[in-house]
Each structure stands twice: as C-alpha cells, then as structure tokens.
Write an enzyme that holds these catalytic residues in place. Sequence first.
Site, PDB file in Angstrom:
ATOM      1  N   GLU A  13      11.254  -3.918  -4.038  1.00  0.00           N
ATOM      2  CA  GLU A  13      10.387  -2.820  -4.494  1.00  0.00           C
ATOM      3  C   GLU A  13      11.131  -1.484  -4.497  1.00  0.00           C
ATOM      4  O   GLU A  13      10.750  -0.553  -5.213  1.00  0.00           O
ATOM      5  CB  GLU A  13       9.135  -2.749  -3.603  1.00  0.00           C
ATOM      6  CG  GLU A  13       8.084  -1.818  -4.164  1.00  0.00           C
ATOM      7  CD  GLU A  13       6.780  -1.814  -3.367  1.00  0.00           C
ATOM      8  OE1 GLU A  13       6.499  -2.798  -2.654  1.00  0.00           O
ATOM      9  OE2 GLU A  13       6.039  -0.821  -3.472  1.00  0.00           O
ATOM     10  N   ARG A  23      -4.124  -4.369 -13.491  1.00  0.00           N
ATOM     11  CA  ARG A  23      -4.651  -3.486 -12.452  1.00  0.00           C
ATOM     12  C   ARG A  23      -4.934  -2.073 -12.935  1.00  0.00           C
ATOM     13  O   ARG A  23      -5.928  -1.471 -12.556  1.00  0.00           O
ATOM     14  CB  ARG A  23      -3.628  -3.417 -11.324  1.00  0.00           C
ATOM     15  CG  ARG A  23      -3.530  -4.731 -10.624  1.00  0.00           C
ATOM     16  CD  ARG A  23      -2.408  -4.776  -9.641  1.00  0.00           C
ATOM     17  NE  ARG A  23      -2.451  -6.089  -9.005  1.00  0.00           N
ATOM     18  CZ  ARG A  23      -1.629  -6.485  -8.072  1.00  0.00           C
ATOM     19  NH1 ARG A  23      -0.670  -5.676  -7.653  1.00  0.00           N
ATOM     20  NH2 ARG A  23      -1.740  -7.672  -7.540  1.00  0.00           N
ATOM     21  N   HIS A  66      -1.019   1.243  -4.050  1.00  0.00           N
ATOM     22  CA  HIS A  66      -0.647  -0.083  -3.593  1.00  0.00           C
ATOM     23  C   HIS A  66       0.837  -0.401  -3.768  1.00  0.00           C
ATOM     24  O   HIS A  66       1.447  -1.073  -2.933  1.00  0.00           O
ATOM     25  CB  HIS A  66      -1.479  -1.087  -4.397  1.00  0.00           C
ATOM     26  CG  HIS A  66      -1.185  -2.508  -4.126  1.00  0.00           C
ATOM     27  ND1 HIS A  66      -1.441  -3.098  -2.916  1.00  0.00           N
ATOM     28  CD2 HIS A  66      -0.644  -3.487  -4.897  1.00  0.00           C
ATOM     29  CE1 HIS A  66      -1.083  -4.382  -2.964  1.00  0.00           C
ATOM     30  NE2 HIS A  66      -0.579  -4.629  -4.147  1.00  0.00           N
ATOM     31  N   SER A  96      -7.281  -9.121  -2.054  1.00  0.00           N
ATOM     32  CA  SER A  96      -6.328  -9.640  -3.042  1.00  0.00           C
ATOM     33  C   SER A  96      -6.906  -9.746  -4.455  1.00  0.00           C
ATOM     34  O   SER A  96      -8.073 -10.067  -4.659  1.00  0.00           O
ATOM     35  CB  SER A  96      -5.880 -11.028  -2.604  1.00  0.00           C
ATOM     36  OG  SER A  96      -5.268 -11.680  -3.662  1.00  0.00           O
TER      37      SER A  96
HETATM   38  C1  FAD Z   1      -1.543  -5.617   1.032  1.00  0.00           C
HETATM   39  C2  FAD Z   1      -0.540  -6.016   0.009  1.00  0.00           C
HETATM   40  C3  FAD Z   1      -0.627  -7.258  -0.602  1.00  0.00           C
HETATM   41  C4  FAD Z   1       0.301  -7.642  -1.568  1.00  0.00           C
HETATM   42  N1  FAD Z   1       0.180  -8.866  -2.157  1.00  0.00           N
HETATM   43  C5  FAD Z   1       1.095  -9.244  -3.085  1.00  0.00           C
HETATM   44  C6  FAD Z   1       1.002 -10.521  -3.708  1.00  0.00           C
HETATM   45  O1  FAD Z   1       0.120 -11.316  -3.424  1.00  0.00           O
HETATM   46  N2  FAD Z   1       1.931 -10.843  -4.632  1.00  0.00           N
HETATM   47  C7  FAD Z   1       2.951 -10.002  -4.976  1.00  0.00           C
HETATM   48  O2  FAD Z   1       3.771 -10.369  -5.811  1.00  0.00           O
HETATM   49  N3  FAD Z   1       3.063  -8.799  -4.370  1.00  0.00           N
HETATM   50  C8  FAD Z   1       2.172  -8.392  -3.450  1.00  0.00           C
HETATM   51  N4  FAD Z   1       2.294  -7.168  -2.854  1.00  0.00           N
HETATM   52  C9  FAD Z   1       3.512  -6.370  -3.081  1.00  0.00           C
HETATM   53  C10 FAD Z   1       4.656  -6.943  -2.230  1.00  0.00           C
HETATM   54  O3  FAD Z   1       4.150  -7.331  -0.982  1.00  0.00           O
HETATM   55  C11 FAD Z   1       5.784  -5.953  -2.006  1.00  0.00           C
HETATM   56  O4  FAD Z   1       6.141  -5.341  -3.199  1.00  0.00           O
HETATM   57  C12 FAD Z   1       7.003  -6.677  -1.460  1.00  0.00           C
HETATM   58  O5  FAD Z   1       6.649  -7.447  -0.338  1.00  0.00           O
HETATM   59  C13 FAD Z   1       8.114  -5.713  -1.100  1.00  0.00           C
HETATM   60  O6  FAD Z   1       9.162  -6.440  -0.526  1.00  0.00           O
HETATM   61  P1  FAD Z   1      10.523  -5.730  -0.150  1.00  0.00           P
HETATM   62  O7  FAD Z   1      11.377  -6.762   0.478  1.00  0.00           O
HETATM   63  O8  FAD Z   1      11.059  -5.018  -1.323  1.00  0.00           O
HETATM   64  O9  FAD Z   1      10.141  -4.610   0.924  1.00  0.00           O
HETATM   65  P2  FAD Z   1       9.322  -4.681   2.309  1.00  0.00           P
HETATM   66  O10 FAD Z   1       8.656  -5.968   2.541  1.00  0.00           O
HETATM   67  O11 FAD Z   1       8.508  -3.446   2.334  1.00  0.00           O
HETATM   68  O12 FAD Z   1      10.451  -4.581   3.394  1.00  0.00           O
HETATM   69  C14 FAD Z   1      11.131  -3.391   3.643  1.00  0.00           C
HETATM   70  C15 FAD Z   1      12.115  -3.639   4.771  1.00  0.00           C
HETATM   71  O13 FAD Z   1      12.983  -2.515   4.864  1.00  0.00           O
HETATM   72  C16 FAD Z   1      13.063  -2.084   6.211  1.00  0.00           C
HETATM   73  N5  FAD Z   1      13.368  -0.665   6.172  1.00  0.00           N
HETATM   74  C17 FAD Z   1      12.780   0.314   5.434  1.00  0.00           C
HETATM   75  N6  FAD Z   1      13.414   1.480   5.622  1.00  0.00           N
HETATM   76  C18 FAD Z   1      14.407   1.235   6.496  1.00  0.00           C
HETATM   77  C19 FAD Z   1      15.401   2.033   7.085  1.00  0.00           C
HETATM   78  N7  FAD Z   1      15.532   3.336   6.796  1.00  0.00           N
HETATM   79  N8  FAD Z   1      16.260   1.459   7.965  1.00  0.00           N
HETATM   80  C20 FAD Z   1      16.173   0.133   8.274  1.00  0.00           C
HETATM   81  N9  FAD Z   1      15.252  -0.678   7.716  1.00  0.00           N
HETATM   82  C21 FAD Z   1      14.397  -0.128   6.847  1.00  0.00           C
HETATM   83  C22 FAD Z   1      11.731  -2.450   6.808  1.00  0.00           C
HETATM   84  O14 FAD Z   1      11.864  -2.537   8.196  1.00  0.00           O
HETATM   85  C23 FAD Z   1      11.482  -3.792   6.141  1.00  0.00           C
HETATM   86  O15 FAD Z   1      12.184  -4.792   6.836  1.00  0.00           O
HETATM   87  C24 FAD Z   1       1.344  -6.759  -1.915  1.00  0.00           C
HETATM   88  C25 FAD Z   1       1.438  -5.515  -1.315  1.00  0.00           C
HETATM   89  C26 FAD Z   1       0.491  -5.128  -0.382  1.00  0.00           C
HETATM   90  C27 FAD Z   1       0.574  -3.740   0.169  1.00  0.00           C
END
Ligand code: FAD
Length: 690
Positions: free
Chosen positions: A476, A381, A452, A328
């Site tokens: 995202e 970053r 990332h 992190s």
């Molecule tokens: C290791 C790591 C650490 C991080 N730490 C931080 C942090 O400390 N602070 C910060 O602000 N950000 C951090 N980030 C970034 C952050 O975690 C992500 O940007 C954020 O969690 C994305 O959330 P989301 O809900 O958009 O997508 P995700 O959490 O990626 O969820 C995507 C969802 O969509 C579903 N999905 C995808 N495609 C389909 C499909 N075709 N059909 C059905 N379901 C589907 C998946 O099953 C999942 O449920 C980190 C990222 C990483 C990789």
Amino acid sequence: MAKIKEEIKEAAKQVVEAVAEKVVKKAAEVVKEATTPIITPEMAKIPAGPLELKWTNYKNHQKLVNPANKRRLDVIVVGTGLAGASAAASLAEMGFNVLNFCIQDSPRRAHSIAAQGGINAAKNYQNDGDSVYRLYYDTIKGGDYRAREANVYRLAEVSNSIIDQCVAQGVPFAREYGGLLDNRSFGGAQVSRTFYAKGQTGQQLLLGAYSALSRQIGKGKVKMYTRYEMLDIVMIADENGEKRARGIIARNLVTGRIERFFAHAVVVGSGGYGNTFFLSTNAMASNGSAAMQMYRHGALFANPCYAQIHPTCIPKHGDFQSKLTLMSESLRNDGRIWVPKKLEDAKRLQAGEIKGRDIPEEDRDYYLERRYPAFGNLVPRDVASRAAKERCDKGYGVNNTGLAVFLDFSDAIQRLGKDVVAQKYGNLFQMYEKIVDENPYENPMMIFPAIHYTMGGIWVDYELQTTVKGLFCIGEANFSDHGANRLGASALMQGLADGYFVLPYTIQNYLSDQIGVPRMSTDLPEFAEAEKAVQDKIDRLMAIKGNRSVDSIHKELGLIMWDFVGMGRTAEGLKEGIKKIDAIKKEFWTNVYIPGEANSLNNELEKALRLADFIEIGRLMAVDALHREESCGGHFREEYQTPEGEALRQDDKFAYVGCWKYMGDDKEPQLIKEPLDYEFTERKTRNYKN
Ligand SMILES: Cc1cc2nc3c(=O)[nH]c(=O)nc-3n(C[C@H](O)[C@H](O)[C@H](O)COP(=O)(O)OP(=O)(O)OC[C@H]3O[C@@H](n4cnc5c(N)ncnc54)[C@H](O)[C@@H]3O)c2cc1C
C-alpha cells in the site's frame, strides 16, 4: 460627444486589458505545461511489446544474481504486513541476507491482519467468464483509467500464483461442499473471483506469510527487529557521486535507543497513510512517516489525493472515539443497502421512535439498485460512498446523527437461512453487535463511509524502485496499481504480488550491479549525520513542552481533512484547508506536549513523530487535489460532475500520474507528470448502470 468618445476609449481599454490578462494567463499555463518535467515509459522501465508478454519478456531478460553472490548482499525490508513479510521471506529463501523491521511486537500484528473480505484472483473457478484480461480490465476501469496498463496486467497475471502459493502454505481458504476453493463477489466486478477465509482473510494470509518468514528467521537468513521504527534512510554517494539508499536509522521503541543499520538495498512496505484523517479503519500504528522519509530524500510522492472512502463502516458514535471499524465489503454480496423513501420516516428513525425493521418494504429506497441496476449493491466503493452521502445530505440518514444508511440481511436470511448467513459472515455480525449493541440478524446494520485505503503513495517504476537508487517500495505504501480507486480485495492481491512474485525478480536487476560493493561500516559520516538529524528532531519535539496533547492536534487535523479534503472537494475548500493545515503545523511545532523521556518507551513521542508527517501529507493531499481539476475514482471535485452527480474526468488534461517532488521544508513541491498514454485500453466513462 467628447464624453461618449471618452467612454468608448475607456471601454476599449478595458476589453484590451481583459484580453491581455487572459492571454498572459494562458501563456503562463502553456509555459508551465511545457516546463513540467515528464516521466517517459523508458524512465518508468516499462518493457516494450504486447501487453500480455511484457512481464514474461522482462523476466526472460532481467539480470540475475548468482547464489554465491546472493549470500554477500544484505537487504533491509521495512514492514511485516503482507507486502513486507512476503518480500522478506522470499528474498531470504532466494539466498539474500534480510534485516526485517516492524513497529509491532510481532510481525503478525501488522495492519494486514485486519483485512477481512478476501483476495482477488482470475482463476475462473466459477466458470462465470473470468480471465486475466477481465481482471485487468475491471481493475483499470475501477481505477477510473488512472493506473499504468503494464503494471495492472502483470498484477492480474500473477494473481493466480498467489492463490497457489497460499494454498501450499496451508492458508485455510473457504471451500465449497465438493472441496474446491469457494469464491464470492466484490464491488466493480460481475464475476465471483474473491477468495476468502470467512471474514479473516488478512489474518490467514498473514499467518501464511509469517510461517514462511519464521522459517527464514529460524535458518538465520532473516534477522527480525520487532518494536523498531525506521526514522530515516541513509544515503551514500557511489563512485559517480550518485546517492544510493544504503541503510536506515531506527529507534528501538522499548529502550528509546537510536540505532544504525547498513544494507545494499532498502525495501519499504510500510502501509498506507489513511490515518492522516485521525479516524479511519486503519490500525492505530499505521502511518505515513516512512513514505515521507523517502520523499524527503528525493523519491516522488504520486497521486497523494487518491484516498479511498469505504462505504460500509460502522458510523462514528462520539467525539472520544479513536478508530472506526470496517464492515467488510463482502457483506454487500447478500446485504441490501437502503434508506427510507419518506423524509418523515427518516426523522422518526433519527429520533429513535422506530427501528429499520418497522419500515414496510414499499417505503424502502434501495437506492443503489435503483440508480445502478447492472451492478446494484456491488458498485465500486467510491460510487457507493458518494451515493450514501447524497442520501444523507438530503436528510434520509437513519441514525441519531443522520449520517448512516441501512445494510439489510432480512432477504438473505429468508433466502439462505440464518445458519448459512452466520457461516459466511458470523464474525462480522458478532463484531457489529459488540460495538453497536444491536443484533444485525434482527434489525438492519447501520453503515457510513469512512477513510480506508490510500491509492496514492511513493512513485515506483515497473521494477518497484523509487526515483532513489537502491530504494524500493511495495504494498500500500507505493502508488500501486489501483489508479484513482481500488477495487475491493485487490490490496491483498497487490501486496502479495509485490512481495512474492514481482520484487524477488526485479530487485535482482539492481543488486546484480552491487555484487562488488562491500558491506559498509555504520561508523561512516553519512550514518552519523543521519542519526544526529533524527536525534535533533526528537530533542526539538521533546523541548516544546506546550499545552496540547498529540491526539488533540491530530483530531483537529482529521476534522479539517474530512471537511476540506474528504469525499467532496472544491477549489475554494481546498485552499481554505491548506491554510488551516498550515496553522495546525504551527500549532504543533509550538504547542505540543510530550510527556516522559526520549530515551525510554514513549508512545506519545512515537505518535508525535508520526503526526509531524501526517500534517505534511495532509497538505500534500490538498495541493494535489487542488491541482487535479477533474473528478476520478476516489477524488471527487464537486465542480466536475455530470448532471446525475457522477464523476466527470478530464482525460485531455489529467490522464497522468501526478508526482510531487520535495523541494525543501516550507517550499511548494514541484509537479512532475507521468503521462498515461493508453495503448491497449479504450477509456470510457465508467458505467455501472447497464
Ligand atoms: C479493516 C480493513 C480491512 C481490509 N480488508 C481488505 C480485504 O479484505 N481485502 C483487501 O484486498 N484489502 C483489504 N484491506 C486493505 C489491506 O488490508 C491493506 O492495504 C494491506 O494489508 C496493506 O499491507 P501492507 O503490507 O502494504 O502494509 P501493512 O499491513 O499496513 O504493514 C505495514 C508494516 O510496516 C511497518 N512499519 C510502518 N512504518 C514503519 C517504520 N517507520 N518502521 C518500521 N516498520 C514500519 C508496520 O509495523 C507493519 O509491519 C483492508 C484494510 C482495512 C483497514
């Protein structure tokens, strides 16, 4: 004499031809520029008025759906990460019927659970000068002035409500001795505004969102579909012939059955496309397929080339690795980054003859503190990643591959004591030791940049609606509020802002016009055609029966992406990369081998379907990177840099969101621009030195 005359004539002809060529080229550019479609602020639905009043004014005047009508409206939410889960829970709480889908066997296993370091908010609990405006400004500046002002201000504004909401849900944020919520610092800011739960912030926030979601599942307002993958969006024309998103086709990943689902609107929160690079810090199932399905139906893909390379990841250790692990950014609060000053020390480290702790203080080059005295180890970053690459390229890298720098806690341990360091970062240290088999309390950690996060994504207007009616995109997966570079701890803020505080308002503006639309049968021809197209694609893939595994092709794509579309990009390299990606596409569609059956559990088929889209995304990233002749944030074109190696923007030419429109398979996409004419912020060269 005649010969001289002839030579003069020839030279004059050449000059005229050269000038004519230049004029024609310039004219073509001018015509192209003049005919490039533009997205205006009105089309992006950006409310008029002062920056700080836009969101309030919007909320005061938007259309609402009354409670009785909410019960008659269905909304599909794809994704259960922080964006999807918070949106699904909030929409259900408001009274809509929600169908929520995810790939994993539980909503809690969405990639968001991996988020470590924290979430930003402008609470100013530290009384160190923070404010909504400062969070807005840091975010706009951190994104290298390539984000929309109105969206970023709204994000900063709702950030404080997110913390209140999560505390109310019971999220165990770290607290100070007196009981108040604690904060730490992240890159690109000079204040402490990051709320955290040890190194597991994403997990705790997702448990909060999941509990809100579970409540709605229990009440019957959310129907949860785990182990389902959306494979297409169903479009149905309204009475005016305008196509609207009216449902999805999804594959039950356990049985392999293809199923149809109707809704009045579809919300996609499917995460980022960083896994295009094969090796990344993202979860293995993270993918860009949902984004590509939206793109193929006419949603624009914005800024695909903006990908974030995180400076503090555990370096790659071999060719058979399928994933990279993040350390992190919070570690940069107390850890100091360095490489040896002397090349001979670097060589001895690379040969394994000495360890980091053997190098005396005076022979260490704390290069971030040296180059950027004002921000030191807390530069954003993109800046930290490029600085690490620069040192490694010069031969100062510290592991056996020469591709690593040190992140050292010896000072912090001396200053705070080992116990305090362990309290703050214990789980991260433990993770490091498990993977690298070295104790980071005793010897500095080794880190190296890795893919990332993706700032690019599906273009959305101020209401988070794509260019397709009834199709919304959050988290995202959309092109987000981070411009060309996301600041640490701002993704969780954006995902939860979208799901808890923005979409629940804005979607009503759309749904209020849909109250007269009855539920539609999934027997309609549009559903049948969409299902058939999905089935045909699966059949085609299964029938290839070639010689290459999905992973072997994906790995090859990843290497091309890293080498040609990675941290340093050039016009020549990008053109070469595009050719190579085209060759990979051909190889994939003629030589991939998928074992097993399509109508049962089949991980290889799942991966193949995702890889088909990663290949398209990789190409789109390269095309976008090639057209953007400037360096900004995470997009670094080597031709555009200052003499000190810093990113050189071209604001007169590229201060716009680059949106790409799908024009058909194997056709070049069309560029559409959303100009970023800043009204409230002065664009400056980013400076983290003083
Ligand atoms: C290791 C790591 C650490 C991080 N730490 C931080 C942090 O400390 N602070 C910060 O602000 N950000 C951090 N980030 C970034 C952050 O975690 C992500 O940007 C954020 O969690 C994305 O959330 P989301 O809900 O958009 O997508 P995700 O959490 O990626 O969820 C995507 C969802 O969509 C579903 N999905 C995808 N495609 C389909 C499909 N075709 N059909 C059905 N379901 C589907 C998946 O099953 C999942 O449920 C980190 C990222 C990483 C990789």
